[in-house]
Each structure stands twice: as C-alpha cells, then as structure tokens.
Scaffold this motif. Structure first.
Motif, mmCIF file in Angstrom:
data_model
loop_
_atom_site.group_PDB
_atom_site.id
_atom_site.type_symbol
_atom_site.label_atom_id
_atom_site.label_comp_id
_atom_site.label_asym_id
_atom_site.label_seq_id
_atom_site.Cartn_x
_atom_site.Cartn_y
_atom_site.Cartn_z
ATOM 1 N N GLU A 17 0.822 -1.202 0.000
ATOM 2 C CA GLU A 17 0.000 0.000 0.000
ATOM 3 C C GLU A 17 0.860 1.259 0.000
ATOM 4 O OE1 GLU A 17 -2.946 0.102 3.005
ATOM 5 O OE2 GLU A 17 -4.179 -1.429 2.037
ATOM 6 N N ASP A 18 2.146 1.114 0.263
ATOM 7 C CA ASP A 18 3.023 2.264 0.313
ATOM 8 C C ASP A 18 4.253 1.999 -0.544
ATOM 9 O OD1 ASP A 18 3.967 4.708 0.929
ATOM 10 O OD2 ASP A 18 4.097 4.407 3.086
ATOM 11 N N VAL A 19 4.944 3.076 -0.901
ATOM 12 C CA VAL A 19 6.197 2.943 -1.636
ATOM 13 C C VAL A 19 7.250 2.355 -0.706
ATOM 14 C CG1 VAL A 19 7.982 4.200 -2.895
ATOM 15 C CG2 VAL A 19 5.595 4.914 -3.073
ATOM 16 N N SER A 20 8.081 1.471 -1.216
ATOM 17 C CA SER A 20 9.081 0.819 -0.372
ATOM 18 C C SER A 20 10.103 1.818 0.153
ATOM 19 C CB SER A 20 9.798 -0.282 -1.160
ATOM 20 O OG SER A 20 10.602 0.275 -2.182
ATOM 21 N N LEU A 21 10.684 1.502 1.302
ATOM 22 C CA LEU A 21 11.691 2.375 1.906
ATOM 23 C C LEU A 21 12.911 2.505 1.006
ATOM 24 C CD1 LEU A 21 12.555 4.045 4.337
ATOM 25 C CD2 LEU A 21 13.459 1.959 5.383
ATOM 26 N N ASP A 118 -3.645 14.757 0.914
ATOM 27 C CA ASP A 118 -3.974 13.865 -0.205
ATOM 28 C C ASP A 118 -4.060 12.418 0.267
ATOM 29 O OD1 ASP A 118 -3.992 16.028 -1.864
ATOM 30 O OD2 ASP A 118 -1.971 15.710 -2.643
ATOM 31 N N TYR A 119 -3.118 12.022 1.137
ATOM 32 C CA TYR A 119 -3.143 10.651 1.649
ATOM 33 C C TYR A 119 -4.407 10.385 2.459
ATOM 34 C CZ TYR A 119 1.756 9.904 0.325
ATOM 35 O OH TYR A 119 2.915 9.749 -0.377
ATOM 36 N N LYS A 120 -4.815 11.381 3.256
ATOM 37 C CA LYS A 120 -6.039 11.216 4.039
ATOM 38 C C LYS A 120 -7.255 11.091 3.128
ATOM 39 C CE LYS A 120 -8.659 11.096 7.687
ATOM 40 N NZ LYS A 120 -8.644 9.904 8.569
ATOM 41 N N THR A 121 -7.303 11.923 2.100
ATOM 42 C CA THR A 121 -8.401 11.833 1.134
ATOM 43 C C THR A 121 -8.382 10.492 0.421
ATOM 44 O OG1 THR A 121 -8.289 14.224 0.784
ATOM 45 C CG2 THR A 121 -9.450 12.929 -0.873
ATOM 46 N N GLY A 122 -7.178 10.030 0.038
ATOM 47 C CA GLY A 122 -7.062 8.737 -0.615
ATOM 48 C C GLY A 122 -7.539 7.604 0.268
ATOM 49 N N GLN A 123 -7.239 7.692 1.564
ATOM 50 C CA GLN A 123 -7.713 6.671 2.501
ATOM 51 C C GLN A 123 -9.234 6.641 2.561
ATOM 52 O OE1 GLN A 123 -7.072 7.401 6.730
ATOM 53 N NE2 GLN A 123 -6.382 5.293 6.998
ATOM 54 N N ILE A 124 -9.852 7.817 2.506
ATOM 55 C CA ILE A 124 -11.316 7.891 2.575
ATOM 56 C C ILE A 124 -11.958 7.281 1.341
ATOM 57 C CG2 ILE A 124 -13.272 9.487 2.629
ATOM 58 C CD1 ILE A 124 -11.549 11.365 4.307
ATOM 59 N N GLY A 126 -10.580 5.100 -0.709
ATOM 60 C CA GLY A 126 -10.131 3.740 -0.989
ATOM 61 C C GLY A 126 -8.871 3.625 -1.812
ATOM 62 N N SER A 127 -8.141 4.715 -1.995
ATOM 63 C CA SER A 127 -6.870 4.655 -2.714
ATOM 64 C C SER A 127 -5.761 4.265 -1.743
ATOM 65 C CB SER A 127 -6.572 5.991 -3.380
ATOM 66 O OG SER A 127 -5.399 5.916 -4.159
ATOM 67 N N THR A 128 -4.520 4.270 -2.215
ATOM 68 C CA THR A 128 -3.387 3.891 -1.365
ATOM 69 C C THR A 128 -2.275 4.932 -1.495
ATOM 70 O OG1 THR A 128 -2.252 2.625 -3.091
ATOM 71 C CG2 THR A 128 -3.885 1.454 -1.742
ATOM 72 N N PRO A 129 -1.427 5.059 -0.474
ATOM 73 C CA PRO A 129 -0.298 5.994 -0.568
ATOM 74 C C PRO A 129 0.613 5.700 -1.749
ATOM 75 C CG PRO A 129 -0.625 5.297 1.702
ATOM 76 C CD PRO A 129 -1.532 4.452 0.856
ATOM 77 N N ARG A 130 0.749 4.442 -2.104
ATOM 78 C CA ARG A 130 1.623 4.076 -3.225
ATOM 79 C C ARG A 130 1.132 4.719 -4.524
ATOM 80 N NH1 ARG A 130 5.111 -0.170 -4.534
ATOM 81 N NH2 ARG A 130 5.127 -0.749 -6.722
ATOM 82 N N ILE A 131 -0.152 4.578 -4.801
ATOM 83 C CA ILE A 131 -0.717 5.139 -6.030
ATOM 84 C C ILE A 131 -0.613 6.662 -6.016
ATOM 85 C CG2 ILE A 131 -2.843 5.441 -7.360
ATOM 86 C CD1 ILE A 131 -3.681 2.658 -6.419
ATOM 87 N N LEU A 132 -0.976 7.260 -4.885
ATOM 88 C CA LEU A 132 -0.957 8.717 -4.787
ATOM 89 C C LEU A 132 0.462 9.270 -4.934
ATOM 90 C CD1 LEU A 132 -3.498 9.171 -1.869
ATOM 91 C CD2 LEU A 132 -3.828 9.820 -4.257
#
Length: 285
Positions: A17-21, A118-124, A126-132
């Motif tokens: 769900e997130d970009v790798s470290l 943007d991440y908070k909106t994406g969570q609402i 149904g998106s993911t931090p990786r995509i955003l």
C-alpha cells in the motif's frame, strides 16, 4: 503519526500500500544530487549548502505537518524563516543563498502538507499511498513547466511587490536582509522573547502529553494567533466560535452541514476577492 509495522503496509492480496523504503531512500538521494547540481549551476549554491538545506528541511516538514494537523493551517512562511535562521548562522553574508534556501523549505513544506491531506483523502476514497505518491511525482514536471512559463510572463506584465502584491516574498526578503546584518539588527528583546516563547511552547506540549490537562492552551494556536494578520485570524476565530455554538446547540445539523457551509464560505470569499472585487474595481474606475 506512529510508525506502522512493515506488514501493515501490505494488503491481503500481497500488494504494497506504500512505496518501499528502498525506493524512497534511493529516489531522495538521486533527486538531492540533481538539485545540488542545478542550484550550483544556476544560483551558485555550494553542494554543502544544498545538503544543509535538505537536512534541515526534514524536521521542519514534521513541525509544519503537526501544526497543520492541530490547526488546519499550514505555516509555510514560518518554516521558511526557520531555515533562513540556520543559513544566517553559517552564511550570514549570503542574502541570495538565504533566499534560495527559504524557497526550498517553503516548497518542501507546501508539498509535505498537501501530500498528507492527499493521503487522508485517498484513505477515505479507498486509494493507497503508493498510487498517490506516483501520481504526484508524475505531476511534478507539469507543475514545474507551468511555473517556468507563467512566472516570466507575470514579471513582464507586473512588478513583484508593487502591482503584483507578494506579502510572503517581501517577508522572506526582509528577513534575509535583516539576518545578514547580525543579531544586533533584531529589535530589542526579540531574541530573548523568541527563546522564552520556544521554551514555553515545548513545556506546554510536554505537560499536555503526559497530564492530558485539557485547559492548557495549544502552543500552536497561540503562536499562529500572534503571527497571522488580524484580517485572517479574526474570521478564523469567529468561525471557530460559531461552529462550537452550532455543534452544542444542534449536533445533528452540525454533523450534516458544517463541512459544506465552511467550504462554501471559503470558496465564496475566494470568488469575492479574486473575481467580483476586481470586476467592480474595473467598472468603477
């Protein structure tokens, strides 16, 4: 924001769900090197100055995001002033370099605070931090190209600070000139009270964290109230009071309509100041 275990960033279908470290570290290193080269060639900043600016900007982003979370107001210009103070210690005579560093801090804080929302909106939705993250990175060249085209046209038509007001730019410029003259150029007592206010803010935050005394004021709110002009802060205070009264007297309608009403007021103010007033001024003058 507490750190999540790596397993929490992987969905049940096995996709992150997130970009790798690793991607973050390698990408940041590459972009920092490119930034250092560009600033060296175009603005004369040394590689050390760019490295210091980048490293000092990271904690400033955390501070800015905390303020944004507490007050819903992003203190971008204040974070710029913070980096200016650091540059004034090491390179007091470099007014131009001080301004470039301030611009870096402002841009990074602006993007950091926007990204969090943007991440908070994406969570609402149904998106993911990786995509955003990848979408926003893809938009960077578009924004950079737009600025590179529009800004020169603006400066050919308008004079910055005169026919084209730029209060934040003037504030940052004046700060750079002031800091280049040394601590003695500050108003009497300014440095002392800055230290006192900083220590008071740290103390109140620590006490609130461990005692949960709700009657203690928010250091962030108090600070913003002192630095933001009255024309901005008074409507914010009145809106908060009206919202509190509305919530206490009619909780159901408040929960249903308060976001819509607040958004309408903000958009209406922007339309009035940016569209209606200029049209009326052109007609009347």
């Amino acid at each position: 924001m507490p750190a999540l275990p790596s397993s929490a960033l992987i969905r049940r279908d096995g996709k992150r769900e997130d970009v790798s470290l690793t991607t973050i570290l390698v990408g940041s290193a590459i972009l920092t090197v490119l930034l250092a080269i560009i600033q060296k060639l175009n603005f004369g900043l040394s590689y050390l100055q760019t490295a210091v600016a980048v490293l000092c900007t990271l904690p400033l982003i955390l501070v800015g995001n905390r303020v944004l979370g507490e007050t819903n107001f992003g203190p971008i210009s204040v974070m710029m002033n913070g980096l200016q103070a650091v540059f004034a210690v090491f390179w007091p005579a470099g007014v131009g370099h001080n301004l470039i560093a301030a611009g870096m801090s402002g841009s990074c804080n602006s993007q950091g605070q926007g990204t969090i929302q943007d991440y908070k909106t994406g969570q609402i939705i149904g998106s993911t931090p990786r995509i955003l993250t990848w979408v926003q990175l893809g938009a960077v060249p578009i924004g950079a190209a737009a600025v590179a085209i529009v800004y020169p046209r603006l400066t050919r038509i308008y004079e910055i600070g005169n026919t084209l007001p730029a209060p934040t730019a003037l504030k940052i410029t004046n700060m750079a000139v002031l800091l280049s003259q040394g601590i003695d150029a500050l108003p009497p007592g300014a440095l002392l009270w800055t230290v006192i206010a900083s220590l008071a803010g740290i103390l109140i935050t620590i006490v609130k964290e461990y005692t949960h005394w709700s009657w203690l004021p928010s250091p962030t709110g108090l600070g913003l109230g002192l630095i933001i002009p009255g024309l901005t802060i008074i409507p914010m205070a009145l809106g908060g009071i009206i919202g509190w009264v509305w919530e206490k007297s009619a909780k159901e309608s408040y929960d249903r309509y308060f976001v819509t009403v607040a958004s309408g007021l903000i958009a209406g103010e922007a339309l009035l100041a940016g569209v209606v007033v200029p049209i009326l001024a052109a007609i009347l003058l």
